[in-house]
Design a protein around this motif. Structure first.
Motif, PDB file in Angstrom:
ATOM      1  N   PRO A 127      -6.140  -1.894   5.396  1.00 54.21           N
ATOM      2  CA  PRO A 127      -6.917  -0.649   5.347  1.00 54.21           C
ATOM      3  C   PRO A 127      -7.859  -0.554   6.543  1.00 54.21           C
TER       4      PRO A 127
ATOM      5  N   HIS B  94       8.971   0.075  -0.712  1.00 50.02           N
ATOM      6  CA  HIS B  94       7.738   0.494  -0.063  1.00 50.02           C
ATOM      7  C   HIS B  94       8.121   1.129   1.271  1.00 50.02           C
TER       8      HIS B  94
ATOM      9  N   ARG C 207       0.827  -1.216   0.000  1.00 52.02           N
ATOM     10  CA  ARG C 207       0.000   0.000   0.000  1.00 52.02           C
ATOM     11  C   ARG C 207       0.856   1.260   0.000  1.00 52.02           C
ATOM     12  N   TYR C 208       2.118   1.130   0.373  1.00 51.11           N
ATOM     13  CA  TYR C 208       2.984   2.286   0.554  1.00 51.11           C
ATOM     14  C   TYR C 208       4.127   2.289  -0.457  1.00 51.11           C
TER      15      TYR C 208
ATOM     16  N   GLU D 156      -0.493  -2.809   6.595  1.00 57.72           N
ATOM     17  CA  GLU D 156      -0.996  -3.304   5.312  1.00 57.72           C
ATOM     18  C   GLU D 156      -2.515  -3.362   5.281  1.00 57.72           C
TER      19      GLU D 156
END
Length: 359
Positions: free
Chosen positions: A212, A82, A43-44, A210
């Motif tokens: 959400p 990441h 996600r990053y 990780e």
């Protein structure tokens, strides 16, 4: 949104989505499908690139200026990085996709922990060498020049801990100002013992980052994770302060323990830490821990967890099964990881939380 770090000592800001999209568009993608090949913290995503100069520049923004030399015949890389930052701690997942030599001058403002996820590497920390593997990490202290030989099949988690925050935490644990800079032993065994405990905490942090909607998006929870990892590193990894940390400290008196108990019992949902309870009781953290173990046979955080588990059980018993979920009630009481919570609950009460709710 993704944090942008401009280099050692720089400030942090969050990129607007349109800025980040444009920045990624300018990056040289190393794979046509753009996949992250299972690298954690997807996600990053910070960058993907096959250009060594671009890779060096972007990694320098997160850590410190350094030289990067590609070893072998192919000058291209297949690098991915990441990156996520809390306050005094950041964690990166990085693979170069080609064998490189990384050389940096001493960083003065932060500590770094290199934890291989796969493959092996070699680090020179000052005058010592560390053979990195999935069972051995490297801990770099400020003032050490750094040289890494990083093979293409090696992926690592890299944890940066700001010096001011970590040394302030050490001062809290000691109950006194530091007389000299903190320095760790450079090799950390993460396959067993204290190192494995620290690694498990890091993995939990990565797992929550990780996911959400994780409670880590709340500052108080993020700071709790950060404080726990910093404390575990200070207590578990040998340093020039280990003897002081392990030294004789008197147990907190009964009155101090009672004050801490009152804070927990009266406000069980607050974001208590051993440090915050020790401040209220006007004793050091270690003294409070010893006082709890002397009088209650458990530490402050163990007691807090027990009180919260009972609170969850009482609330589950009183709730309507079609009105709430176990996850909602557990989160309200500060249990962030559903799987770990369910295991602890069943171990404590002999049944799953969902069974309690359906009664």
């Amino acid at each position: 949104m993704v944090p942008e770090v401009l280099g050692e000592g720089a400030t942090t800001r969050l990129r607007r989505p349109e800025e980040f999209a444009e920045w990624k568009r300018r990056s040289v993608l190393s794979r046509e499908d753009g996949s992250a090949s299972g690298l954690p913290l997807a996600r990053y995503e910070l960058f993907r690139s096959c250009d060594p100069n671009h890779v060096r520049d972007e990694v320098s923004r997160v850590w410190a200026p350094h030289t990067l030399r590609v070893l072998g015949g192919d000058p291209r890389l297949n690098a991915r990085m990441h990156y996520a930052r809390l306050r005094d701690l950041s964690v990166s997942a990085l693979t170069y996709g080609g064998t490189v030599r990384f050389t940096s001058k001493p960083a003065e403002s932060f500590f770094t922990v290199f934890v291989p996820l796969a493959g092996e590497a070699e680090a020179r920390c000052g005058t010592e060498r560390v053979a990195l593997s999935t069972t051995t990490a490297a801990v770099l202290s400020p003032g050490d020049p750094v040289a890494l030989r990083w093979p293409g099949d090696c992926a690592q988690l890299v944890v940066r801990l700001e010096r001011t925050g970590l040394e302030a935490r050490l001062s809290d644990l000691l109950g006194a100002p530091l007389r000299k800079p903190l320095r760790f032993a450079p090799a950390m065994a993460v396959g067993s013992g204290n190192g494995l405990s620290w690694l498990r905490g890091l993995r939990m942090l990565v797992t929550e980052l990780e996911r959400p909607g994780s409670l880590l998006e709340r500052r108080a929870v993020a700071e709790m994770f950060e404080r726990t990892l910093a404390t575990a590193l200070l207590l578990g990894q040998p340093s020039n302060y280990t003897r002081m940390l392990d030294g004789e400290v008197p147990a907190a008196p009964t009155r101090a323990v009672s004050i801490a108990l009152e804070w927990i019992d009266n406000h069980p949902k607050w974001q208590h830490t051993t440090a915050s309870l020790a401040r209220e009781a006007d004793v050091t953290e270690r003294s409070l821990q010893l006082g709890f173990r002397k009088h209650l046979k458990m530490g402050p955080m163990e007691y807090l967890r027990e009180i919260r588990l009972r609170g969850v059980r009482d609330q589950l018993r009183a709730a309507q099964s079609d009105a709430v979920t176990v996850t909602e009630i557990a989160a309200e009481w500060g249990f962030l990881h559903a799987g770990h919570f369910a295991a602890r609950y069943q171990q404590r009460f002999g049944e799953r939380p969902s069974q309690t709710l359906r009664r």
